[in-house]
Design an enzyme around this catalytic site. Structure first.
Site, PDB file in Angstrom:
ATOM      1  N   PHE A   7       0.269  42.789 -86.191  1.00 30.55           N
ATOM      2  CA  PHE A   7      -0.327  41.993 -85.117  1.00 30.55           C
ATOM      3  C   PHE A   7      -1.506  41.151 -85.573  1.00 30.55           C
ATOM      4  CE2 PHE A   7      -1.811  46.471 -84.485  1.00 30.55           C
ATOM      5  CZ  PHE A   7      -3.137  46.315 -84.906  1.00 30.55           C
ATOM      6  N   ARG A  47      -1.712  53.385 -87.010  1.00 34.78           N
ATOM      7  CA  ARG A  47      -2.328  52.144 -87.478  1.00 34.78           C
ATOM      8  C   ARG A  47      -2.183  52.037 -88.996  1.00 34.78           C
ATOM      9  NH1 ARG A  47      -6.656  49.289 -84.928  1.00 34.78           N
ATOM     10  NH2 ARG A  47      -6.917  47.295 -85.999  1.00 34.78           N
ATOM     11  N   GLU A  68       0.835  48.332 -86.795  1.00 34.69           N
ATOM     12  CA  GLU A  68       1.224  49.705 -86.465  1.00 34.69           C
ATOM     13  C   GLU A  68       2.564  49.984 -87.118  1.00 34.69           C
ATOM     14  OE1 GLU A  68       0.167  52.069 -83.836  1.00 34.69           O
ATOM     15  OE2 GLU A  68      -1.722  51.029 -83.450  1.00 34.69           O
ATOM     16  N   GLU A  98       0.299  41.616 -75.927  1.00 35.00           N
ATOM     17  CA  GLU A  98       1.240  42.208 -76.879  1.00 35.00           C
ATOM     18  C   GLU A  98       1.581  43.631 -76.470  1.00 35.00           C
ATOM     19  OE1 GLU A  98      -0.737  40.052 -80.833  1.00 35.00           O
ATOM     20  OE2 GLU A  98      -1.205  42.131 -80.330  1.00 35.00           O
ATOM     21  N   ARG A 156     -15.323  45.423 -80.023  1.00 39.33           N
ATOM     22  CA  ARG A 156     -16.135  44.225 -79.853  1.00 39.33           C
ATOM     23  C   ARG A 156     -16.019  43.713 -78.421  1.00 39.33           C
ATOM     24  NH1 ARG A 156     -18.498  46.142 -83.390  1.00 39.33           N
ATOM     25  NH2 ARG A 156     -20.101  44.729 -82.635  1.00 39.33           N
ATOM     26  N   LYS A 161       1.722  47.511 -76.691  1.00 41.02           N
ATOM     27  CA  LYS A 161       0.892  48.550 -77.303  1.00 41.02           C
ATOM     28  C   LYS A 161       1.808  49.697 -77.693  1.00 41.02           C
ATOM     29  CE  LYS A 161      -3.157  51.434 -76.974  1.00 41.02           C
ATOM     30  NZ  LYS A 161      -2.501  52.387 -77.897  1.00 41.02           N
TER      31      LYS A 161
END
Length: 469
Positions: free
Chosen positions: A264, A182, A226, A175, A333, A177
């Site tokens: 997203f 945010r 975003e 995707e 993560r 950026k």
């Protein structure tokens, strides 16, 4: 048990009341002779700070000072020092969160992953610690996504290259950026809430986003994404212009600088929580509800490099590469989400600034930069730079930095580690000059990040990992 929640909050540098509205200089002025023997309890301090935080109206400043003066008078020298650092952010709010999660897990005998998930859903360590101690595993499992209570966001780790990012993922999701802010939006019927990356509610400041979400084809939803301001030809405006919207509710500014959302992820849709679903499933829900407002991207693109080039051509930062089989989990993560940008950037903490010379005489200029210590210690210095500082930034720094001052000498103003700045660099090299053992190469200031706290800065491990590049 009653002291557990505030104890955890104090240890992580975050009073249960949040900021109490009293600055460093005021607190320093209230310090008197310390008590000889300790008598304060955690519960008393928490209650006292609660009284300070809820004091408002005419004469509230004097009343807050009176309450704090009384509290500090009962504190020993060590306690005064702790309280001063706690209330001014010197304990680096959130920096010890990882340590505390493991401590809660060990003390209560519950798995660390379960504690981490409860923190993501509850929004706080203190509430999670109290639940784990009183009800163990079952109490933590009872935490659910609640509409109107923000979820801690999932974050991306930097990738060394696009090839490295897609390696090992059978069908990577790639995707754009964006260089935006945010947002997390919650809708329950006609009630909509908009939150920032740090979980601060900004619904009133971004009314057009709330209206847009209110019009989506659903009864309830939680979306992650975003937002940014665009020029007339659809290209992104500077990040600072987008962020300016989060500090104002003026109608004329709303009309002049509308924000466009790009979602997203979908964490909840019409009564169904999706946190534990795979990203593949969450994207299906996302496309059903968000339609044209989904961020540009592709599943298993035949030419990921072309998508990266397309993003850059549109004025964006790069691409995100995501593993479609992973659930939503707060923080970084591993390789679940990776960000790919053509230039190296780091989010670092401003530790100090030096007074300028020549054209910059009279301005605080050369910045001392630090990376976050993952073990919760002081930020670790990795370099200096004055490059990229515009006249506007120099003026702002010279006004703002004295408010964060914790010491100074003839040449340098040392700051409380609160401000995060985004630095562009060619790379890093080994060096004995700075405590981190590395030095930044050709570093320049891109922008300050008011949407981030010191706990969000890149770690020293992330900096030293760049040596491989």
């Amino acid at each position: 048990m009653g002291e557990l929640a505030p104890t955890v909050a104090f240890l992580t540098g975050a009073p249960t009341q949040g900021r109490i509205g009293v600055g460093w200089r005021t607190l320093r002025g209230l310090l008197g002779r310390p008590a000889e023997t300790p008598t304060l309890t955690v519960a008393e301090v928490d209650t006292h700070l609660g009284d300070v935080a809820t004091t408002s109206g005419s004469g509230s400043a004097a009343r807050r000072s009176e309450l704090l003066s009384h509290l500090l008078a009962r504190a020993t020298s060590a306690e005064q020092d702790f309280l001063l650092r706690l209330l001014t952010g010197e304990l680096r709010q959130g920096a010890l969160e990882g340590v505390m999660i493991e401590a809660i897990a060990t003390a209560t005998g519950v798995p660390g992953d379960l504690v981490r998930r409860a923190v993501m859903l509850s929004g706080g360590l203190a509430e999670t610690a109290a639940a784990a101690a009183s009800g163990g595993r079952e109490a933590l499992l009872a935490f659910r996504l609640e509409l109107g209570r923000p979820v801690r966001p999932m974050l991306a780790s930097p990738a060394e290259s696009l090839d490295q990012a897609v390696e090992g993922i059978a069908e990577p999701i790639v995707e754009y950026k964006l260089d935006g802010a945010r947002i997390q939006v919650h809708r329950d019927g006609d009630e909509v809430h908009v939150y920032t990356r740090t979980l601060r509610e900004v619904t009133r400041q971004v009314a057009e986003l709330a209206d847009l979400v209110r019009g989506l084809p659903c009864a309830s939803v939680v979306l992650d994404g975003e937002t940014l301001a665009l020029t007339d030809d659809g290209r992104p405006r500077p990040f600072q212009e987008t962020m300016s919207r989060f500090g104002s509710t003026r109608e004329e500014q709303v009309k002049a600088l509308l924000l466009r959302p790009y979602f997203f992820d979908c964490l909840h849709l019409d009564g169904t929580d999706l946190l534990d679903a795979s990203l593949r499933e969450r994207r299906e829900a996302l496309h059903r509800v968000a339609g044209e407002h989904v961020i540009p991207g592709e599943v298993a693109p035949s030419d990921p490099a072309a998508l990266l080039e397309s993003s850059l051509d549109a004025g964006h930062e790069g691409v995100m590469v995501k593993d479609p089989d992973t659930p939503y989990a707060a923080g970084r993560r591993g390789r679940a989400w990776l960000k790919v940008k053509p230039s190296h950037t780091l989010d670092l903490v401003v530790l100090a600034a030096e007074w300028g010379h020549g054209r910059r005489t009279g301005y605080l200029s050369n910045l001392h930069l630090g990376a976050r210590d993952p073990d919760g210690g002081e930020p670790i210095m990795v370099g200096k730079t004055f490059k990229g500082l515009t006249d506007e930034l120099l003026e702002w720094q010279t006004r703002r930095f004295p408010e964060l001052q914790r010491g100074s000498d003839d040449w340098t103003v040392h700051l409380r580690p609160e401000l995060v700045v985004e630095i562009e660099l060619d790379g890093v090299q080994t060096s004995t000059r700075y405590p981190g053992g590395v030095a930044l190469r050709f570093a320049r200031v891109l922008r300050y990040r008011p949407d981030k706290e010191a706990a969000d800065a890149d770690t020293i491990d992330a900096v030293t990992a760049m040596l491989r590049g």
